[in-house]
Design a protein around this motif. Structure first.
Motif, PDB file in Angstrom:
ATOM      1  N   TYR A  95       0.830  -1.220   0.000  1.00 40.79           N
ATOM      2  CA  TYR A  95       0.000   0.000   0.000  1.00 40.79           C
ATOM      3  C   TYR A  95       0.855   1.257   0.000  1.00 40.79           C
ATOM      4  CZ  TYR A  95      -3.419  -3.586   0.350  1.00 40.79           C
ATOM      5  OH  TYR A  95      -4.152  -4.713   0.081  1.00 40.79           O
ATOM      6  N   GLN A  96       0.763   2.120   1.016  1.00 47.04           N
ATOM      7  CA  GLN A  96       1.497   3.399   0.955  1.00 47.04           C
ATOM      8  C   GLN A  96       2.979   3.279   1.309  1.00 47.04           C
ATOM      9  OE1 GLN A  96      -0.782   6.428   3.180  1.00 47.04           O
ATOM     10  NE2 GLN A  96      -2.606   5.276   2.599  1.00 47.04           N
ATOM     11  N   LEU A  97       3.433   2.076   1.589  1.00 46.37           N
ATOM     12  CA  LEU A  97       4.864   1.884   1.873  1.00 46.37           C
ATOM     13  C   LEU A  97       5.674   1.923   0.578  1.00 46.37           C
ATOM     14  CD1 LEU A  97       4.588  -1.233   4.211  1.00 46.37           C
ATOM     15  CD2 LEU A  97       5.445   1.009   4.924  1.00 46.37           C
ATOM     16  N   PRO A  98       6.939   2.293   0.667  1.00 45.78           N
ATOM     17  CA  PRO A  98       7.799   2.128  -0.507  1.00 45.78           C
ATOM     18  C   PRO A  98       8.063   0.651  -0.841  1.00 45.78           C
ATOM     19  CG  PRO A  98       9.045   3.051   1.351  1.00 45.78           C
ATOM     20  CD  PRO A  98       7.612   2.990   1.772  1.00 45.78           C
ATOM     21  N   ALA A  99       7.900  -0.228   0.132  1.00 47.49           N
ATOM     22  CA  ALA A  99       8.041  -1.672  -0.138  1.00 47.49           C
ATOM     23  C   ALA A  99       6.805  -2.173  -0.891  1.00 47.49           C
ATOM     24  CB  ALA A  99       8.202  -2.432   1.172  1.00 47.49           C
ATOM     25  N   LYS A 100       7.025  -3.139  -1.785  1.00 43.87           N
ATOM     26  CA  LYS A 100       5.895  -3.664  -2.570  1.00 43.87           C
ATOM     27  C   LYS A 100       4.963  -4.529  -1.718  1.00 43.87           C
ATOM     28  CE  LYS A 100       8.526  -3.963  -6.886  1.00 43.87           C
ATOM     29  NZ  LYS A 100       9.759  -4.766  -7.027  1.00 43.87           N
ATOM     30  N   TYR A 101       5.542  -5.290  -0.813  1.00 43.11           N
ATOM     31  CA  TYR A 101       4.750  -6.224   0.004  1.00 43.11           C
ATOM     32  C   TYR A 101       5.149  -6.155   1.469  1.00 43.11           C
ATOM     33  CZ  TYR A 101       3.532  -8.391  -4.463  1.00 43.11           C
ATOM     34  OH  TYR A 101       3.079  -8.614  -5.740  1.00 43.11           O
ATOM     35  N   VAL A 102       4.207  -6.611   2.301  1.00 39.66           N
ATOM     36  CA  VAL A 102       4.507  -6.832   3.714  1.00 39.66           C
ATOM     37  C   VAL A 102       4.376  -8.330   3.967  1.00 39.66           C
ATOM     38  CG1 VAL A 102       3.754  -6.430   6.096  1.00 39.66           C
ATOM     39  CG2 VAL A 102       3.657  -4.559   4.432  1.00 39.66           C
ATOM     40  N   ILE A 103       5.380  -8.909   4.575  1.00 37.99           N
ATOM     41  CA  ILE A 103       5.285 -10.295   5.030  1.00 37.99           C
ATOM     42  C   ILE A 103       5.125 -10.247   6.540  1.00 37.99           C
ATOM     43  CG2 ILE A 103       6.518 -12.479   5.302  1.00 37.99           C
ATOM     44  CD1 ILE A 103       7.834 -11.963   2.568  1.00 37.99           C
ATOM     45  N   SER A 104       3.975 -10.675   7.024  1.00 38.97           N
ATOM     46  CA  SER A 104       3.737 -10.676   8.466  1.00 38.97           C
ATOM     47  C   SER A 104       4.103 -12.031   9.034  1.00 38.97           C
ATOM     48  CB  SER A 104       2.257 -10.403   8.759  1.00 38.97           C
ATOM     49  OG  SER A 104       1.914  -9.105   8.330  1.00 38.97           O
ATOM     50  N   THR A 105       4.853 -11.999  10.099  1.00 38.96           N
ATOM     51  CA  THR A 105       5.175 -13.245  10.799  1.00 38.96           C
ATOM     52  C   THR A 105       4.986 -13.005  12.285  1.00 38.96           C
ATOM     53  OG1 THR A 105       6.848 -14.995  11.039  1.00 38.96           O
ATOM     54  CG2 THR A 105       7.664 -12.732  11.002  1.00 38.96           C
ATOM     55  N   VAL A 106       4.684 -14.067  13.002  1.00 38.15           N
ATOM     56  CA  VAL A 106       4.445 -13.927  14.444  1.00 38.15           C
ATOM     57  C   VAL A 106       5.574 -14.628  15.182  1.00 38.15           C
ATOM     58  CG1 VAL A 106       2.856 -14.355  16.349  1.00 38.15           C
ATOM     59  CG2 VAL A 106       1.960 -13.868  14.053  1.00 38.15           C
ATOM     60  N   GLY A 107       6.367 -13.850  15.895  1.00 39.49           N
ATOM     61  CA  GLY A 107       7.478 -14.405  16.654  1.00 39.49           C
ATOM     62  C   GLY A 107       7.012 -15.023  17.956  1.00 39.49           C
ATOM     63  N   PRO A 108       7.877 -15.877  18.537  1.00 41.02           N
ATOM     64  CA  PRO A 108       7.554 -16.468  19.840  1.00 41.02           C
ATOM     65  C   PRO A 108       7.699 -15.442  20.959  1.00 41.02           C
ATOM     66  CG  PRO A 108       9.779 -17.068  19.205  1.00 41.02           C
ATOM     67  CD  PRO A 108       9.203 -16.302  18.044  1.00 41.02           C
ATOM     68  N   ARG A 109       7.022 -15.676  22.052  1.00 41.40           N
ATOM     69  CA  ARG A 109       7.237 -14.889  23.271  1.00 41.40           C
ATOM     70  C   ARG A 109       8.323 -15.596  24.066  1.00 41.40           C
ATOM     71  NH1 ARG A 109       2.466 -11.557  24.507  1.00 41.40           N
ATOM     72  NH2 ARG A 109       0.940 -11.950  22.862  1.00 41.40           N
ATOM     73  N   GLY A 110       9.424 -14.910  24.286  1.00 42.47           N
ATOM     74  CA  GLY A 110      10.541 -15.513  25.001  1.00 42.47           C
ATOM     75  C   GLY A 110      11.445 -16.302  24.077  1.00 42.47           C
ATOM     76  N   GLU A 111      12.483 -16.928  24.668  1.00 39.20           N
ATOM     77  CA  GLU A 111      13.549 -17.561  23.885  1.00 39.20           C
ATOM     78  C   GLU A 111      13.145 -18.952  23.411  1.00 39.20           C
ATOM     79  OE1 GLU A 111      17.353 -17.263  25.784  1.00 39.20           O
ATOM     80  OE2 GLU A 111      18.381 -18.310  24.144  1.00 39.20           O
ATOM     81  N   LYS A 112      12.563 -19.016  22.235  1.00 38.81           N
ATOM     82  CA  LYS A 112      12.158 -20.293  21.630  1.00 38.81           C
ATOM     83  C   LYS A 112      12.724 -20.350  20.222  1.00 38.81           C
ATOM     84  CE  LYS A 112       8.000 -20.455  24.421  1.00 38.81           C
ATOM     85  NZ  LYS A 112       6.820 -19.584  24.562  1.00 38.81           N
ATOM     86  N   PRO A 113      13.969 -20.844  20.107  1.00 37.88           N
ATOM     87  CA  PRO A 113      14.688 -20.736  18.836  1.00 37.88           C
ATOM     88  C   PRO A 113      14.008 -21.419  17.653  1.00 37.88           C
ATOM     89  CG  PRO A 113      15.968 -21.970  20.484  1.00 37.88           C
ATOM     90  CD  PRO A 113      14.810 -21.369  21.188  1.00 37.88           C
ATOM     91  N   ASP A 114      13.366 -22.564  17.870  1.00 36.77           N
ATOM     92  CA  ASP A 114      12.737 -23.250  16.728  1.00 36.77           C
ATOM     93  C   ASP A 114      11.651 -22.381  16.099  1.00 36.77           C
ATOM     94  OD1 ASP A 114      14.405 -25.336  17.211  1.00 36.77           O
ATOM     95  OD2 ASP A 114      12.898 -26.598  18.183  1.00 36.77           O
ATOM     96  N   PHE A 115      10.865 -21.736  16.941  1.00 37.20           N
ATOM     97  CA  PHE A 115       9.807 -20.869  16.418  1.00 37.20           C
ATOM     98  C   PHE A 115      10.399 -19.645  15.726  1.00 37.20           C
ATOM     99  CE2 PHE A 115       7.116 -23.164  19.526  1.00 37.20           C
ATOM    100  CZ  PHE A 115       6.081 -23.527  18.680  1.00 37.20           C
ATOM    101  N   LEU A 116      11.415 -19.062  16.339  1.00 35.78           N
ATOM    102  CA  LEU A 116      12.018 -17.868  15.724  1.00 35.78           C
ATOM    103  C   LEU A 116      12.641 -18.219  14.374  1.00 35.78           C
ATOM    104  CD1 LEU A 116      12.486 -14.847  16.098  1.00 35.78           C
ATOM    105  CD2 LEU A 116      14.712 -15.390  17.107  1.00 35.78           C
ATOM    106  N   ARG A 117      13.320 -19.364  14.323  1.00 31.14           N
ATOM    107  CA  ARG A 117      13.922 -19.819  13.062  1.00 31.14           C
ATOM    108  C   ARG A 117      12.846 -19.960  11.983  1.00 31.14           C
ATOM    109  NH1 ARG A 117      15.991 -24.267  15.140  1.00 31.14           N
ATOM    110  NH2 ARG A 117      17.701 -23.098  16.078  1.00 31.14           N
ATOM    111  N   ASN A 118      11.702 -20.509  12.366  1.00 29.27           N
ATOM    112  CA  ASN A 118      10.599 -20.666  11.412  1.00 29.27           C
ATOM    113  C   ASN A 118      10.110 -19.324  10.873  1.00 29.27           C
ATOM    114  OD1 ASN A 118      10.460 -23.404  11.283  1.00 29.27           O
ATOM    115  ND2 ASN A 118       8.903 -23.604  12.888  1.00 29.27           N
ATOM    116  N   CYS A 119      10.125 -18.291  11.698  1.00 28.54           N
ATOM    117  CA  CYS A 119       9.714 -16.961  11.223  1.00 28.54           C
ATOM    118  C   CYS A 119      10.581 -16.532  10.044  1.00 28.54           C
ATOM    119  CB  CYS A 119       9.851 -15.924  12.329  1.00 28.54           C
ATOM    120  SG  CYS A 119       8.664 -16.106  13.666  1.00 28.54           S
TER     121      CYS A 119
END
Ligand code: ADP
Length: 198
Positions: A95-119
């Protein structure tokens, strides 16, 4: 001119011994990686990544900044996407961003490396699937979600390194968009062990 070449910023430190790849291959990977200190909503890339929450309806931190800069149509589109689970990634227009797209991802709450890696992995998979070439990441989970900065940086940089090795031809540029001075120092300190300069 927003994008600082990582090469110009990083100190020259010898390679860590665990590099398996040929040195020339390493340098070609390094050339595709940058760090930029500042507001991700200013970056003119194919996709900026949002550290969103499961509703995809906006929130604080970088999520709020992206929704403000993109305008209300981002929220309208996101409401049609059926939310997003931790570690997943969903695509919207910029939309009004200079970037063409937004990729939304949901990070983990706290230190959970497998979930963060998946993001990181799922965001990059989406980039490749949509035949896009450049992407900027904020430091997912390290704000309101409380992931410690340095462990999060290692997960981020390793995930990008692995993905670049596997999708070398299609990905042209990956920018780590760092908002704080501390994050800039952390990334400058660790990048060379994943993306060597010499
Ligand atoms: P999370 O809920 O995943 O922790 P936050 O938005 O609270 O997400 O924080 C993620 C990171 O985004 C933090 O490093 C924060 O400093 C950074 N950040 C906040 N605003 C922006 C912005 N406009 N551009 C880039 N990064 C930002």
């Amino acid at each position: 001119d927003f994008v600082l070449d990582y090469k110009k910023l990083a100190p020259k430190i010898p390679l860590l011994p665990n590099h398996k790849l040929d040195q020339n291959v390493n340098i070609e990977l390094t050339k595709k990686v940058s760090i930029y200190r500042g507001d991700i909503t200013t970056l003119e890339v194919d996709a900026i990544v949002n550290a969103a929450n499961k509703s995809l309806e906006g929130g604080g931190g970088v999520d709020g900044a992206i929704h403000r800069a993109a305008g209300p149509f981002l929220l309208a589109e996101n409401r049609t996407l059926g939310g997003c689970e931790v570690g997943e990634a969903k695509l919207s227009g910029g939309y009004q961003l200079p970037a063409k797209y937004v990729i939304s991802t949901v990070g983990p709450r706290g230190e959970k490396p497998d979930f963060l890696r998946n993001c990181y992995k799922n965001s990059l998979d989406l980039l490749v699937e949509k035949q896009l070439h450049s992407i900027a990441f904020p430091c997912i989970s390290t704000g309101i979600y409380g992931y410690p900065l340095k462990p999060a940086a290692h997960v981020a940089v390793m995930a990008v390194r692995k993905h670049l090795e596997e999708n070398f031809a299609q990905i042209e540029r990956v920018i780590f968009c760092l908002f704080s001075e501390t994050d800039e120092e952390i990334y400058q300190g660790i990048l060379q062990s994943y993306f060597p300069l010499n």
